[in-house]
Design an enzyme around this catalytic site. Structure first.
Site, PDB file in Angstrom:
ATOM      1  N   GLU A  10      -3.079   6.172 -18.217  1.00 31.88           N
ATOM      2  CA  GLU A  10      -4.321   5.817 -17.521  1.00 31.88           C
ATOM      3  C   GLU A  10      -5.313   5.069 -18.410  1.00 31.88           C
ATOM      4  O   GLU A  10      -6.470   5.441 -18.544  1.00 31.88           O
ATOM      5  CB  GLU A  10      -4.981   7.073 -16.946  1.00 31.88           C
ATOM      6  N   VAL A  11      -4.853   4.015 -19.025  1.00 31.71           N
ATOM      7  CA  VAL A  11      -5.710   3.241 -19.918  1.00 31.71           C
ATOM      8  C   VAL A  11      -6.532   2.262 -19.098  1.00 31.71           C
ATOM      9  O   VAL A  11      -6.007   1.300 -18.534  1.00 31.71           O
ATOM     10  CB  VAL A  11      -4.874   2.497 -20.976  1.00 31.71           C
TER      11      VAL A  11
END
Length: 688
Positions: free
Chosen positions: A319-320
């Site tokens: 989840e960057v």
């Protein structure tokens, strides 16, 4: 890892069935009610009596890990029976223990965990290639102890057992809510009881940095609010887990979910800050373009590698958000000069640099399946939250992997739903033998947005036992009736180990009510469950406040209602018998009367507590369900079809009762609906 929005060495899980021993499934092994079910069982005749003459003898190699394991076994057996036992040879009957080799100083993936247990009326023998197998065999023996007319006894049987998968883990997120060491230790005891072998610690997230660094002390000083583990505490925890056959895997989340790092070291971030551990802070991410970033990480991982002896280090990678990268001109120029087309390319560059650092310190890198990108070294182990297709895709590309999709305990799924998730199904089922060998196993996950030290046991157990069985036992062990029967037994056995999953509910509701008179409130609490999936966090208006107290009923009740499940089973049995099962009808009627009458008893209590007032609509719905179910039973009992207008009215009531209230769901709606609908299908026979 943030809990994504869905839910090396390659060892193919396998099960050896010896020619002298027939494989017996859980539902067909009388007297064998253990969890996880062994790979192969031959049920004998008679039983082995456990009395004051029972003694344990260790023969062959002498090993400190083995000695301590036997000491714990005898202490647990004493707690189970009230009898005091000795750990040395003496008069028969006796449990003889033999390990072929000593334990490893540092546990490794793929160690032989098999054991053989032979129990007859005169004694028992437990043998294994090493103390790991002995520990597993002792847990099986303990679970087999039962109270009989002739005393405490273990049924005669021959068991040859080994795990299907080499990696059977539990992830605990200690970043969002700090979980004290003593709570982690009792969960390790629970893991050992069901033969799990990896504790995965998610050690920090945006909400807190939970680990002492002596080389970079501002990490915990500025990022933890004072709640963190000292290095001495971690070393003690690692030793405690090792003694129980469990590896401890650290996760250091990079490059996202790292705001708590930036509170002390803002120069690591891609944005200007300022940074502090606070609800609703900036969505921050590490700057992967600075050489100083890698020098810091190298120093940090070098320090941590001495604290965590395991071969593996997890770097997160999920989840960057690219917001800070997109808005930073320096980072954008770096990407252009290096021919990077998007943020995924930049993260891949970061991961490649990170992998070299991890390898430098003698470790194997792991990451969530977000890290998959062309150029990622094949030594990286991929943990998937996306599902079996993603797991299979990684295996086809040459990566070893773990499955966590379907095993997110924080989503409040019922046991049966977790139990149905098979690592080798879907895309994984079509893999070649070599590709299948890359699937190491799986991990259940306890993310702690809504979990604290108080309720973590009730959120984890006993459901985690079913996932442990899926990862240990043969794939064809699937009978749900057997599962729930054995789950009830393992639940109170876990309670004896000090886990609080059974006792916490009463403590929680007593605190809310402010009175010891809990009967009416417990009646309601017993038939509700927390909302599922991400409903609760999606309902939050504004920034989620991780410091808010978790003291409502939704925080105290278990993920799955035993009362509701048993009620559904009775209704199914009654209807399948055509309404002729009087015993089931009596139990159903009694339960419905209790629910119908409970609201009048509970409303005065709800009105006196600010924490309980939100439950008033739920209580009213339960009373309406009780009344509707009773009237439906009357129609069925009289063989008289219920009027259609009445059923239409009840359908509206049932639909309203399905709505979540106070983040809780009534779990008896479906069963009452079955009764109402069945009452309209009564065939009335008119005789001339």
């Amino acid at each position: 890892m943030s809990r994504p929005r869905v839910a090396v060495l390659g060892l193919l899980g396998f099960c050896v069935i010896l020619s002298v021993c027939a494989h017996v499934s859980a539902q067909s092994a009388p007297g064998i009610k253990v969890m996880p079910m062994p790979a192969a069982i031959e049920v004998g005749t008679g039983q082995f009596i456990i009395d004051q003459g029972f003694k344990v003898a260790i023969v062959g190699i002498q090993d400190p890990m083995l000695d301590r394991g036997v000491e714990r076994f005898l202490a647990q057996l004493t707690a189970r029976t009230g009898i005091f036992f000795e750990k040395k040879a003496g008069a028969q009957p006796i449990l003889e223990i033999r390990a072929a080799a000593n334990s490893s100083r540092v546990l490794k993936l793929g160690e032989d965990e098999s054991y053989s247990l032979d129990i007859s009326g005169s004694g028992a023998k437990l043998s294994a290639p090493n103390p790991l197998g002995i520990l597993h065999g002792l847990e099986t023996f303990l679970q087999m102890v039962e109270t009989t007319a002739g005393g405490y006894a273990v049924p005669a049987a021959t068991i040859h057992d080994q795990p299907r998968f080499a990696w059977r883990g539990l992830l605990i997120d200690v970043g969002r809510h700090y979980i004290p060491v003593d709570v982690l230790k009792r969960n390790i005891d629970g893991m050992a009881a069901v033969k799990m072998n990896v504790l995965h610690l998610h050690l920090y997230d945006n909400e807190g940095f939970r680990l002492e660094s002596k080389k970079s002390p501002k990490l915990q000083e500025m990022g933890s609010d004072g709640h963190y583990y000292t290095q001495a505490e971690i070393s003690d925890l690692v030793d405690y887990a090792h003694d129980r056959g469990i590896r401890v895997l650290p996760e250091f989340e990079m490059p996202g979910h790292s705001s708590s790092m930036f509170a002390g070291y803002p120069e690591l971030a891609s944005g200007p800050g300022p940074y502090k551990v606070d609800p609703g802070g900036p969505d921050a991410i590490i700057d992967p373009t600075r050489e100083s970033t890698y020098k810091f990480i190298d120093k940090f991982l070098g320090e941590m590698s001495k604290i965590f002896p395991d071969d593996y280090v997890h770097i997160g990678g999920d989840e960057v958000s690219g917001a800070q990268w997109n808005s930073n001109p320096k980072i954008q120029e770096f990407m252009r000069s290096h021919g990077m087309k998007n943020n995924q390319d930049l993260q891949a560059y970061f991961n490649q640099r990170l992998q070299k650092i991890v390898s430098k310190h003698g470790k194997i890198m792991m990451g969530w399946d977000d890290v998959l990108h062309p150029g990622l070294p094949k030594s990286v182990v991929v943990q998937t939250w996306r599902g079996q297709e993603s797991l299979a895709d990684a295996a086809r590309k040459g990566y070893s992997g773990l499955l966590s999709f379907g095993y997110y305990l924080d989503l409040m799924w019922p046991v049966a739903r977790h139990y149905a998730v098979e690592p080798m199904s879907g895309g994984a089922a079509t893999l070649s033998p070599d590709e299948k060998s890359r699937i190491l196993g799986g991990e259940s996950c306890m993310w702690t947005e809504w979990v604290t030290a108080e309720n973590i046991d009730s959120r984890t157990w006993p459901r985690n036992s079913a996932i442990a069985e899926r990862l240990w036992s043969p794939a064809d062990v699937q009978d749900l009736r057997s599962l729930y029967e054995r789950l009830d037994l393992i639940s109170w056995r876990l309670d004896r180990l000090g886990l609080t999953h059974r006792t916490f509910v009463n403590q929680a509701i007593e605190r809310m009510a402010g009175t010891p008179d809990l009967v009416a409130l417990r009646t309601l609490a017993d038939v509700v469950e927390p909302v599922k999936d991400y409903t609760r966090i999606n309902n939050v208006k504004g920034p989620w406040d991780f410091r808010a107290p978790l003291n409502h009923l939704v925080d105290g009740v278990p993920a799955e209602s035993e009362t509701a499940r048993h009620f559904r089973e009775r209704v199914d049995k009654y209807l399948k018998a055509g309404g002729k099962d009087q015993e089931s009808e009596g139990a159903i009627r009694s339960q419905l009367i209790t629910w119908r009458d409970n609201d009048s008893k509970l409303q005065p209590i709800l009105g006196r507590s600010f924490l309980l007032q939100e439950l008033a609509p739920l209580s009213q719905d339960l009373a309406l369900l009780g009344s509707a179910g009773l009237l439906a039973l009357d129609y069925l009992d009289k063989a008289s079809s219920s009027p259609e207008p009445w059923r239409t009215h009840q359908a509206t009531m049932l639909q309203n009762a399905r709505a979540a209230r106070a983040d809780l769901l009534l779990q008896v709606v479906d069963a009452v609906q079955q009764l109402v609908e069945a009452s309209g299908r009564v065939q009335v026979t008119v005789t001339q």
